[in-house]
Design a protein around this motif. Structure first.
Motif, PDB file in Angstrom:
ATOM      1  N   ALA A   1       0.752  -0.992   0.052  1.00 13.86           N
ATOM      2  CA  ALA A   1       0.192   0.075   0.075  1.00 13.86           C
ATOM      3  C   ALA A   1       0.925   1.284   0.127  1.00 13.86           C
ATOM      4  O   ALA A   1       0.404   2.304  -0.813  1.00 13.86           O
ATOM      5  CB  ALA A   1      -0.886   0.084   1.335  1.00 13.86           C
TER       6      ALA A   1
ATOM      7  N   SER B   1       2.512   1.649  -3.853  1.00 14.93           N
ATOM      8  CA  SER B   1       1.503   1.924  -4.902  1.00 14.93           C
ATOM      9  C   SER B   1       0.437   2.825  -4.483  1.00 14.93           C
ATOM     10  O   SER B   1      -0.325   3.344  -5.377  1.00 14.93           O
ATOM     11  CB  SER B   1       0.865   0.232  -5.231  1.00 14.93           C
ATOM     12  OG  SER B   1       0.104  -0.143  -4.178  1.00 14.93           O
ATOM     13  N   GLY B   2      -0.074   2.975  -3.276  1.00 15.48           N
ATOM     14  CA  GLY B   2      -1.021   3.736  -2.984  1.00 15.48           C
ATOM     15  C   GLY B   2      -2.505   3.085  -3.368  1.00 15.48           C
ATOM     16  O   GLY B   2      -3.247   3.654  -2.935  1.00 15.48           O
ATOM     17  N   ARG B   3      -2.558   1.855  -3.593  1.00 13.42           N
ATOM     18  CA  ARG B   3      -3.688   1.179  -3.978  1.00 13.42           C
ATOM     19  C   ARG B   3      -4.161   0.194  -2.716  1.00 13.42           C
ATOM     20  O   ARG B   3      -3.652  -1.074  -2.969  1.00 13.42           O
ATOM     21  CB  ARG B   3      -3.475   0.567  -5.216  1.00 13.42           C
ATOM     22  CG  ARG B   3      -3.200   1.357  -6.370  1.00 13.42           C
ATOM     23  CD  ARG B   3      -2.953   0.782  -7.557  1.00 13.42           C
ATOM     24  NE  ARG B   3      -4.184   0.266  -8.237  1.00 13.42           N
ATOM     25  CZ  ARG B   3      -4.105  -0.392  -9.664  1.00 13.42           C
ATOM     26  NH1 ARG B   3      -3.096  -0.679 -10.303  1.00 13.42           N
ATOM     27  NH2 ARG B   3      -5.193  -0.905  -9.883  1.00 13.42           N
TER      28      ARG B   3
ATOM     29  N   PHE C   1      -6.635  -1.328  -1.777  1.00 13.36           N
ATOM     30  CA  PHE C   1      -7.553  -2.490  -1.928  1.00 13.36           C
ATOM     31  C   PHE C   1      -7.101  -3.491  -2.554  1.00 13.36           C
ATOM     32  O   PHE C   1      -7.131  -4.628  -2.327  1.00 13.36           O
ATOM     33  CB  PHE C   1      -8.951  -1.818  -2.944  1.00 13.36           C
ATOM     34  CG  PHE C   1      -9.824  -3.080  -3.245  1.00 13.36           C
ATOM     35  CD1 PHE C   1     -10.810  -3.649  -2.127  1.00 13.36           C
ATOM     36  CD2 PHE C   1      -9.569  -3.771  -4.451  1.00 13.36           C
ATOM     37  CE1 PHE C   1     -11.696  -4.671  -2.614  1.00 13.36           C
ATOM     38  CE2 PHE C   1     -10.693  -4.685  -4.814  1.00 13.36           C
ATOM     39  CZ  PHE C   1     -11.659  -5.184  -3.679  1.00 13.36           C
ATOM     40  N   ASP C   2      -6.015  -3.174  -3.716  1.00 13.24           N
ATOM     41  CA  ASP C   2      -5.296  -4.168  -4.486  1.00 13.24           C
ATOM     42  C   ASP C   2      -4.257  -4.971  -3.358  1.00 13.24           C
ATOM     43  O   ASP C   2      -3.907  -6.039  -3.397  1.00 13.24           O
ATOM     44  CB  ASP C   2      -4.269  -3.694  -5.439  1.00 13.24           C
ATOM     45  CG  ASP C   2      -5.362  -3.261  -6.615  1.00 13.24           C
ATOM     46  OD1 ASP C   2      -6.712  -3.639  -6.620  1.00 13.24           O
ATOM     47  OD2 ASP C   2      -5.042  -2.477  -7.393  1.00 13.24           O
TER      48      ASP C   2
END
Length: 249
Positions: free
Chosen positions: A171, A174-176, A178-179
């Motif tokens: 997280a 990537s800052g994502r 949920f993924d």
């Protein structure tokens, strides 16, 4: 603040233990009595089987602790001690984690923690080693079965810790979120799956043991743990919210 949360966590654990005891007394203990009856009938059949023109008659074993004590004061005492211990640990982890990992309220965090503990400590280990009545299983394998079960709990908690670190690392890069969560769940599943494959398989349920009785006992056991952790989550969350409001005020 931690001291205030600690004794409230222990109190929540004792309250949860009381409710879990009442539930187990009503739903799980009758299944244990039936399982003991099945075991005794099997033992009586084997002991009275013809042997050399006669029958083998054995004296019934004297109970060290009576069944009435086991499912009454004994059950309550064991669950109360367990509830106080896990409630205290729950409060310490809550005090450490509150405000660090997510901007959610104390009641939501307490429920989330209780749900995670239920899944990690109760549900996942039960997939590999489901609960069985005390009358099922060989006495000589008690040590192996106990060690394997606690190893499964440790594996589940360790895999969850690794998955948490994986999610945080992904997280942040990537800052994502949920993924990152999906990949962390996948990592947890892989670690647990490999561990369950490597741990010994223990299946000592007799072929003629009533399937309905076994199923009812396992459902009652899981439900007892669910009630315990749900009560800790709800009760501690309410009390923790009051403590935190008083601290802020």
């Amino acid at each position: 603040m931690t001291k205030d949360l600690l004794w409230r966590g222990m109190l929540a654990g004792i309250l949860a233990a009381l409710l879990a005891t009442l539930f187990a007394r009503a739903f799980a203990e009758p299944q244990i009595d039936l399982a003991i009856g099945v075991e005794q009938s099997h033992s009586a059949h084997h002991m009275s089987a013809p042997h050399g023109g006669g029958s083998i008659v054995s004296e019934p074993e004297e109970e060290v602790v009576s069944r009435s004590t086991q499912k009454g004061a004994g059950l309550l005492t064991a669950l109360a001690l367990y509830g106080a211990a896990v409630g205290g640990i729950f409060a310490i982890v809550f005090a450490y984690g509150y405000g660090r990992f997510a901007a959610i309220g104390p009641r939501s965090l307490a429920l989330l923690m209780a749900g995670l503990v239920f899944v990690l400590v109760v549900v996942v280990p039960a997939i590999k080693y489901p609960q069985t009545p005390p009358a099922v299983g060989k006495h000589e394998t008690v040590g192996l079965r106990t060690a394997a079960y606690f190893a499964m709990i440790a594996l589940s908690l360790g895999a969850a810790a690794i998955a948490g670190k994986v999610r945080a690392a992904l997280a942040s890069r990537s800052g994502r979120g949920f993924d990152a969560t999906l990949l962390a769940l996948g990592a947890y599943a892989v670690i647990v799956g490999v561990g369950q494959f490597l741990l010994p398989t223990i299946d000592e349920v007799p072929a003629d043991f009533p399937a309905t009785l076994l199923w009812n006992f396992r459902v009652a056991s899981i439900a007892t743990q669910l009630l315990l952790w749900a009560t800790i989550g709800v009760a501690f969350g309410l009390w923790a919210e009051r403590v935190l409001k008083r601290q802020r005020g």
